[in-house]
Scaffold this active site. Structure first.
Site, PDB file in Angstrom:
ATOM      1  N   TRP A 130       5.567 -11.024   0.786  1.00  0.00           N
ATOM      2  CA  TRP A 130       7.176 -11.101   0.287  1.00  0.00           C
ATOM      3  C   TRP A 130       7.802 -10.317   1.387  1.00  0.00           C
ATOM      4  O   TRP A 130       7.515  -8.838   1.437  1.00  0.00           O
ATOM      5  CB  TRP A 130       7.246 -10.571  -1.037  1.00  0.00           C
ATOM      6  CG  TRP A 130       8.474 -10.771  -1.531  1.00  0.00           C
ATOM      7  CD1 TRP A 130       9.659 -11.438  -1.441  1.00  0.00           C
ATOM      8  CD2 TRP A 130       9.299  -9.591  -2.529  1.00  0.00           C
ATOM      9  NE1 TRP A 130      10.910 -11.162  -2.137  1.00  0.00           N
ATOM     10  CE2 TRP A 130      10.394  -9.982  -2.874  1.00  0.00           C
ATOM     11  CE3 TRP A 130       8.935  -8.314  -2.919  1.00  0.00           C
ATOM     12  CZ2 TRP A 130      11.286  -9.148  -3.541  1.00  0.00           C
ATOM     13  CZ3 TRP A 130       9.568  -7.875  -3.933  1.00  0.00           C
ATOM     14  CH2 TRP A 130      10.868  -8.337  -4.114  1.00  0.00           C
ATOM     15  N   ASP A 211       0.732  -7.585  -8.036  1.00  0.00           N
ATOM     16  CA  ASP A 211       2.214  -7.953  -8.076  1.00  0.00           C
ATOM     17  C   ASP A 211       2.162  -9.314  -8.580  1.00  0.00           C
ATOM     18  O   ASP A 211       1.563 -10.265  -8.105  1.00  0.00           O
ATOM     19  CB  ASP A 211       2.944  -7.898  -6.596  1.00  0.00           C
ATOM     20  CG  ASP A 211       4.435  -8.418  -7.011  1.00  0.00           C
ATOM     21  OD1 ASP A 211       4.795  -8.561  -8.020  1.00  0.00           O
ATOM     22  OD2 ASP A 211       5.124  -8.349  -5.917  1.00  0.00           O
ATOM     23  N   LYS A 246      11.064 -15.232 -13.243  1.00  0.00           N
ATOM     24  CA  LYS A 246      10.728 -16.601 -13.081  1.00  0.00           C
ATOM     25  C   LYS A 246      10.296 -17.359 -14.266  1.00  0.00           C
ATOM     26  O   LYS A 246      10.698 -18.231 -14.647  1.00  0.00           O
ATOM     27  CB  LYS A 246       9.560 -16.993 -12.047  1.00  0.00           C
ATOM     28  CG  LYS A 246       9.678 -15.739 -10.975  1.00  0.00           C
ATOM     29  CD  LYS A 246      10.644 -16.198 -10.096  1.00  0.00           C
ATOM     30  CE  LYS A 246      10.947 -14.749  -9.136  1.00  0.00           C
ATOM     31  NZ  LYS A 246      11.632 -14.941  -7.718  1.00  0.00           N
TER      32      LYS A 246
HETATM   33  C1  LMR Z   1      12.017 -14.603  -3.362  1.00  0.00           C
HETATM   34  O1  LMR Z   1      10.921 -14.100  -2.991  1.00  0.00           O
HETATM   35  O2  LMR Z   1      12.798 -15.381  -3.291  1.00  0.00           O
HETATM   36  C2  LMR Z   1      12.320 -14.087  -4.766  1.00  0.00           C
HETATM   37  O3  LMR Z   1      11.127 -13.065  -5.332  1.00  0.00           O
HETATM   38  C3  LMR Z   1      13.540 -13.352  -5.043  1.00  0.00           C
HETATM   39  C4  LMR Z   1      13.596 -12.235  -4.150  1.00  0.00           C
HETATM   40  O4  LMR Z   1      14.288 -11.288  -4.898  1.00  0.00           O
HETATM   41  O5  LMR Z   1      13.624 -12.283  -3.049  1.00  0.00           O
END
Ligand code: LMR
Length: 396
Positions: A130, A211, A246
C-alpha cells in the site's frame, strides 16, 4: 517563513478521487481508491449500520470522552471478530485492543510504539505494498526496508523469494504482513505458505505486524483470518492493525483498532500502558460514533447476522465483477490472458497495465486507476463494464 514551501505532490490514491470528482465526463469510472460500490455505483450505508445508528441515537445520553484506548466492549468485540470467541489468545487475556481512528491510525500508533520500544528495529514491507505504508512508518521515525512478494511474470506470489528473504531478517525486526486481500496485488499466501511463513517468523525472532483491513472481503470472515491464526499458533507477540472502513462501509467514521498480543496478560497490560501514552500524545482518545456502531452490530445477534449477510453480498459482487471483467475483455477480442484476476481476492488487482496505459485511460477515457496499474474491482459495475473493457482493449 512559509514562503519557501513548494507544492507537495497529491496523494497517489486519495489525490485520484479529487481528480475524478473534477472530471466533467459523465461516463467517468473510478477504479482508484479502495472504496466499495454497489452495482448502481453507490457506496451505501449498510442496513445493519443504519439500524445500529438508530438505536444509538435513541439511547445516547452523553458525548463524554471515551477512555484513551476506547470502550472495553469494543476491544472485546474486535478480538472476537479477529480470532473467534473461543480462541485462547482472547480468553487468556493475552491480547489488548485500542480503538483507533481507522486502520491507518492503528498503524501509526504501532509505528510510534515500535520506534519507542523496539529500539533499532527495521520494519519490512512487502514489495509492492500500500503506497501509504512506507510514509506512515517513516513519519514515525521507523526505518523501512522491503521483502519480495509479487512475481510479475507468473502474476502470483513470489513465495520462495519471500521466504528466503524473511530467513535473512534479523531478530527483533518487524515484518508487516497483509492479513488478507493483499493491497495492491490481490494475491495472498496459500494456507501452506502461511504456515511456512509463520514458522519462519517464529524461528527468526521477528515481530509480526498484521495489517488486516479487508476481513470478510476475501473468502469469508473466518477463512480470511487464517494467516493471523497461523501466527497466533506460534507467536508470543503480535501486533494487528484492523479496520472497519471496508467491511462495515464506515470509511468516514474512522474506526479501526490496534491489538497487541503478548506472552501473558500481565505483559499485555504493561504494553497497553505505553500504547495509551502514544495515543494521548497523538489524538488523546478516539471518536465514539463508529466504535459504538461496530460494538452494537457485533454484539447483537440479529444485527450481526444481517451484517454478515451484507459482507457476503459485497464479497460475492466483487467476485462476480472479476469474472465479468475477464469474460468481457475476451469478448472484446483481447488476446492477453487476464484469468489471474479471477484468482485474486479482495478489492484490488494488479492489472499489469503500464503507467502509460493507465495515463491514457485517464486522459482519453476518464477511467481512473492507481499509477501502478492497481484497479479497484469494487468500482466495476454491470453498467460500466462494457465501456471499461472497450477502453482497456483500445490501450492494450
Ligand atoms: C486504498 O488503498 O485505496 C485504501 O486503503 C484507501 C486509502 O486510504 O488509501
Amino acid at each position: 517563513m512559509l514562503e519557501r514551501l513548494d507544492m507537495a505532490p497529491p496523494d497517489p490514491i486519495l489525490g485520484l478521487t479529487a481528480a475524478f470528482k473534477a472530471d466533467p465526463n459523465p461516463g467517468k469510472i473510478n477504479l482508484g481508491v479502495g472504496v466499495y460500490q454497489d452495482d448502481q455505483g453507490r457506496t451505501p450505508v449498510l442496513d445493519a449500520v443504519r439500524q445500529a445508528e438508530e438505536r444509538i441515537l435513541a439511547t445516547e445520553t452523553s458525548k463524554n470522552y471515551l477512555p484513551i484506548d476506547g470502550q472495553p466492549e469494543y476491544g472485546r468485540a474486535v478480538q472476537e471478530l479477529l480470532l473467534g470467541e473461543d480462541h485462547p489468545v482472547v480468553s487468556s487475556g493475552r491480547a489488548v485492543t485500542l480503538q483507533t481512528p481507522g486502520g491507518t491510525g492503528g498503524l501509526r500508533v504501532a509505528g510510534d510504539f515500535i520506534r519507542q520500544h523496539c529500539p533499532g528495529a527495521t520494519l519490512w514491507l512487502s514489495e509492492p505494498t500500500w503506497a501509504n505504508h512506507p510514509k506512515v512508518f517513516e513519519s514515525a521515525g521507523v526505518p523501512v526496508k522491503t521483502y519480495p512478494y509479487y512475481d510479475a511474470g507468473s502474476r502470483d506470489l513470489a513465495s520462495e523469494a519471500m521466504l528466503a528473504a524473511v530467513r535473512q531478517i534479523p531478530a527483533g525486526d518487524v515484518l508487516l504482513v497483509h492479513g488478507c486481500c493483499h493491497n495492491p496485488t490481490g494475491v495472498d499466501p496459500s494456507p501452506e505458505t502461511w504456515e511456512e511463513l509463520a514458522g519462519t517468523i517464529r524461528e527468526r525472532g521477528i515481530l509480526p505486524l498484521v495489517d488486516f483491513a479487508y476481513q470478510g472481503l476475501g473468502d469469508g470472515l473466518r477463512t480470511d483470518a487464517r494467516g493471523l491464526e497461523a501466527l497466533c499458533d506460534r507467536q508470543e507477540e503480535i501486533l494487528v492493525a484492523s479496520s472497519f472502513s471496508k467491511n462495515f462501509g464506515l470509511y468516514n467514521e474512522r474506526v479501526g483498532a490496534l491489538t497487541l498480543v503478548a506472552a501473558n496478560a500481565d505483559t499485555a497490560e504493561r504494553a497497553l500502558s505505553h500504547l495509551k501514552i502514544t495515543v494521548r500524545t497523538n489524538y488523546s482518545n478516539p471518536p465514539a460514533h463508529g466504535g459504538a456502531i461496530v460494538t452494537q452490530v457485533l454484539t447483537d445477534t440479529t444485527l450481526r447476522r444481517a451484517w454478515e449477510d451484507e459482507v457476503e453480498a459485497m464479497r460475492n459482487r466483487i467476485q462476480g465483477m472479476r469474472t465479468l471483467f475477464v469474460e468481457t475483455l475476451q469478448a472484446k477480442g483481447v488476446k492477453r490472458d487476464f484469468s489471474f484476476i479471477q484468482k485474486q481476492r479482495g478489492m484490488f488487482s494488479f492489472s499489469g497495465l503500464t503507467p502509460d496505459q493507465v495515463q491514457r485511460l485517464r486522459d482519453e477515457y476518464s477511467i481512473y486507476m492507481v499509477g501502478s496499474g492497481r484497479i479497484n474491482v469494487a468500482g466495476m459495475t454491470t453498467g460500466n463494464m462494457d465501456r471499461l473493457c472497450q477502453a482497456v482493449a483500445a490501450v492494450l
